[in-house]
Enzyme design. Sequence first.
Site, short mmCIF file in Angstrom:
data_model
loop_
_atom_site.label_atom_id
_atom_site.label_comp_id
_atom_site.label_asym_id
_atom_site.label_seq_id
_atom_site.Cartn_x
_atom_site.Cartn_y
_atom_site.Cartn_z
N GLY A 1 -27.73 -24.49 15.20
CA GLY A 1 -28.38 -23.32 15.80
C GLY A 1 -27.40 -22.34 16.43
O GLY A 1 -27.80 -21.44 17.15
N LYS B 1 -38.42 -27.87 13.35
CA LYS B 1 -38.37 -28.02 14.81
C LYS B 1 -39.72 -27.62 15.40
O LYS B 1 -40.75 -27.82 14.75
CB LYS B 1 -37.20 -27.21 15.39
CG LYS B 1 -35.88 -27.57 14.69
CD LYS B 1 -34.66 -27.12 15.42
CE LYS B 1 -33.43 -27.53 14.60
NZ LYS B 1 -32.17 -27.23 15.29
N GLU C 1 -30.91 -33.03 19.19
CA GLU C 1 -31.79 -32.51 20.27
C GLU C 1 -32.57 -33.63 20.92
O GLU C 1 -32.81 -33.62 22.13
CB GLU C 1 -32.71 -31.42 19.68
CG GLU C 1 -31.92 -30.15 19.39
CD GLU C 1 -32.48 -29.28 18.27
OE1 GLU C 1 -33.64 -29.45 17.88
OE2 GLU C 1 -31.70 -28.42 17.78
N SER D 1 -26.42 -24.83 10.93
CA SER D 1 -26.29 -23.42 10.56
C SER D 1 -26.06 -23.18 9.06
O SER D 1 -25.39 -22.23 8.69
CB SER D 1 -25.19 -22.74 11.38
OG SER D 1 -25.50 -22.79 12.75
N HIS E 1 -32.06 -37.01 15.85
CA HIS E 1 -31.54 -35.63 15.87
C HIS E 1 -30.84 -35.39 17.20
O HIS E 1 -31.27 -35.92 18.24
CB HIS E 1 -32.70 -34.64 15.68
CG HIS E 1 -32.21 -33.25 15.47
ND1 HIS E 1 -31.83 -32.44 16.51
CD2 HIS E 1 -32.01 -32.55 14.34
CE1 HIS E 1 -31.41 -31.28 16.01
NE2 HIS E 1 -31.52 -31.32 14.70
N ASN F 1 -35.97 -28.60 8.56
CA ASN F 1 -36.38 -29.13 9.87
C ASN F 1 -36.97 -27.95 10.63
O ASN F 1 -36.23 -27.12 11.16
CB ASN F 1 -35.15 -29.71 10.59
CG ASN F 1 -35.45 -30.11 12.03
OD1 ASN F 1 -36.62 -30.13 12.45
ND2 ASN F 1 -34.41 -30.42 12.79
N GLU G 1 -24.54 -33.91 11.30
CA GLU G 1 -24.82 -32.64 11.96
C GLU G 1 -23.93 -32.49 13.18
O GLU G 1 -24.26 -33.00 14.26
CB GLU G 1 -26.30 -32.60 12.40
CG GLU G 1 -27.28 -32.64 11.27
CD GLU G 1 -28.58 -31.94 11.62
OE1 GLU G 1 -29.01 -31.10 10.83
OE2 GLU G 1 -29.15 -32.20 12.70
P1 PGA Z 1 -29.76 -25.19 12.14
O1 PGA Z 1 -30.39 -26.63 12.52
O2 PGA Z 1 -29.74 -25.12 10.63
O3 PGA Z 1 -30.71 -24.20 12.75
O4 PGA Z 1 -28.41 -25.15 12.71
C1 PGA Z 1 -30.08 -27.77 11.79
C2 PGA Z 1 -30.75 -28.96 12.43
O5 PGA Z 1 -30.82 -29.00 13.66
O6 PGA Z 1 -31.22 -29.88 11.74
#
Ligand code: PGA
Length: 253
Positions: free
Chosen positions: A173, A11, A97, A212, A95, A9, A167
Amino acid sequence: MRKKLVAGNWKMHGSLPENRALLDAIISPIGTFEGVSCAVCVPFPYLFQVQSALQGTSIAWGAQNLSQHEKGAYTGEVSARMLSDFACSYVIIGHSERRSLYREDDKTVAAKFVAAQAGGITPILCVGETLQEREAGVTEQVVARQLDAVIELAGVKALDDAVVAYEPVWAIGTGKTATPEQAQAVHAFIRGKISALAVDVAQKLVIQYGGSVKASSAAQLFAMPDIDGGLIGGASLVAEEFVAICRAAQTGA
Ligand code: PGA
């Protein structure tokens, strides 16, 4: 046996030259891997670039969001049909976010899930609890509510052509990966919940872990019986990390 899926992803990261360099560095090593599916989910403007670079390779591609509407006066939105014009295999739906920053509620997420499938694109449905929810002991209720919204609208059989990504919001993150045992417990809960409705659907369902994931933590996570790969944010932007994570997801790796 379920084939693991590792999806990057990206982003809101990247540029034409950066993407080119990243894709150049991942295509050939990933091409030698067996028994794993790999994909990258990229910002809309780069779909053409990614399609051009990845068609004919073993890496699939997709987007990170789409409109729940088929077409019309929705300024700034992108439809499933538009994504299929670029041969997207996947689209990330719900997601955390998007849920938190853009106020996408369970109903909207479910409508987007249906729109993706109607356009022939496999939704990667993200579910997961916040730290506050985990500490309050309501992880399972939260994940169940998020899944139920989709099952009510689309039916449990729709999960035959979908991927679920667990998640935990507190792990995204933050550098704080859930332990393999913590993740496995929620994955088993998700599979059990779906199994109560349709055993065959539950057995086939790919449930990714995201939050992460790094090359150093991937193998232990992927060794858990209900973890079928990962949705990878930050580490998907670093070629060696992403390649190593995909390597760890190979059958028998
Ligand atoms: P991350 O993000 O691996 O940077 O924690 C995962 C995601 O948001 O899909």
